[in-house]
Design an enzyme around this catalytic site. Sequence first.
Site, short mmCIF file in Angstrom:
data_model
loop_
_atom_site.label_atom_id
_atom_site.label_comp_id
_atom_site.label_asym_id
_atom_site.label_seq_id
_atom_site.Cartn_x
_atom_site.Cartn_y
_atom_site.Cartn_z
N ARG A 113 1.02 -12.57 -8.38
CA ARG A 113 1.98 -11.52 -8.05
C ARG A 113 1.71 -10.33 -8.95
NH1 ARG A 113 2.55 -13.92 -4.08
NH2 ARG A 113 4.44 -14.80 -3.13
N HIS A 168 -4.48 -7.66 -1.12
CA HIS A 168 -3.67 -8.87 -0.96
C HIS A 168 -4.24 -9.79 0.12
CE1 HIS A 168 0.67 -10.41 -1.79
NE2 HIS A 168 -0.15 -11.41 -1.57
N GLU A 214 2.98 -2.40 -3.31
CA GLU A 214 1.93 -2.59 -2.31
C GLU A 214 2.26 -1.84 -1.03
OE1 GLU A 214 1.14 -6.76 -1.79
OE2 GLU A 214 0.38 -6.99 -3.83
#
Length: 600
Positions: A288, A336, A317
């Site tokens: 994370r 990601h 993000e």
Amino acid sequence: MASLKTPTLKNPSLSLSSKSCLPSAFSATFSNNIRFSRSLRPRRFLIITASSSSFSNKPTVLVAEKLGEAGLTLLKQFANVDCSYNLSPEELCTKISLCDALIVRSGTKVSREVFESSGGRLKVVGRAGVGIDNVDLAAATEHGCLVVNAPTANTVAAAEHGIALLAAMARNVAQADASVKAGKWQRNKYVGVSLVGKTLAVLGFGKVGSEVARRAKGLGMHVIAHDPYAPADRARAIGVELVSFEEALATADFISLHMPLTPATSKMLNDETFAKMKKGVRIVNVARGGVIDEEALVRALDSGIVAQAALDVFTEEPPKQDSKLVQHESVTVTPHLGASTMEAQEGVAIEVAEAVVGALKGELAATAVNAPMVPAEVLTELKPYVELAEKLGRLAVQLVAGGSGVKTVKVSYASSRAPDDLDTRLLRAMITKGIIEPISSVFVNLVNADYTAKQRGLRITEERILLDGSPESPLESIHVHIANVESKFASAISETGDIKVEGRVKDGVPHLTKVGSFEVDVSLEGSIILCRQVDQPGMIGKVGSILGEENVNVSFMSVGRIAPRKQAVMAIGVDEQPSKESLKRIGEVPAIEEFVFLKL
């Protein structure tokens, strides 16, 4: 038309296949197959329909984001499946009243309005992935809706991506690729480092972390790990040494992050922790983004403390285009992609579909992230003890020294009630929650507590201490013992060698009443400072003055001692967190032999 008789509503059961009385609406079906659903708000009728044998008895599942074909096939065997993608919030609220289940990924926000719009029909929300940030869990529970996720299917994909970033970073693959495509040939500039023989510290030794460790061992790396809940035997089985957080930072050539984002792990890597690392360390993060202070990482890169970083996740993000971290030449980035393999996507689809179908059948899902509804009368009586149980778990685990794996916990309940009159499942679940949840992304509750503990190698046993007296109160006290661990506060070790804490409920408020062999009495509110000291005059005043100078309010203070002028333990409840400087000053008081600060 047949006349309608007023139904007699019985107490809701705990079965997940039934709906309990909701705060906003109730529904009932009568013998003549007329379904009546009425809002409890005055003068507002929601729906009156007549069911027919010609209508399908299958439940309806709304799939709001793309799901793997294998998952859809499984769903269609049991339910009517409506695949409607890119719904606006208004469109979702309109459709949801016709659905028994909803499946989403991360792009659909399942808000309180969605649950309210369902009119009580929505029984389960399935999140195709791990995180449930986009689902309002409180609203789901209030409306009797189970929320399930798919936490295991993408484990290998995330581990493989971590290893891919590790190797790409070490050999400057991304930078060299961009250089060649720009028409350059800079072999000397992009000389890398070898992985073989280097020390990799895995921070967070859960499913993904342990898979990364297996693969790193295959590359010839020496692997160490830090995780206070990792079973030592599981680590040894794959040749990994469990160490303290400080040792991991000081000895690692590479660090790979695999912990969830919690208040305890937020910005865990910061200016202070970077300063403790070996100069030239390389960092990989596929966990994370928030576990790293990104501004501090830029400073560490510029100073040379951190030689390189490879990041798949970010605090925001997507990150801003002008992000200094993203644009840094020593940083490799991906958008990601940890779970983005075809195999992982299919696995997630199957896992969430199985959980949703099971929930619709009334089965208890092991991947549930919220609790089923509990009868109000039971919850009212146990509420202060539920709070006590969770806080004792949180307090006990914070007393465990770094590097010690928590494997065995014993919980004792002292009560005047017969065993059949005291159901301790909820209390055990809350103790499990207090022990595991602070450093885990798992939401522990009555549904998944035992499963979660088993997955982490945590064995929790219970015993009843039957007392004489009136059974009017459900419990006299709760005792939590953690065996076979070292303690960062030696006075918490009882005569049996276990960390031991005891608590009671007084006037509806949880209290800590015993630490190790020392009797104390402090309210479990805010945070607590425990000090072992030589019993002498003026100690309370000295510590109180240090806290008062920083405007830290003391809510409770209690001293338990063995005998006058001998050792004593002082427990201090504080409303605010003292600064590191204040805690250091407390530790420097001559008569204080040890102390620990505990956040509740």
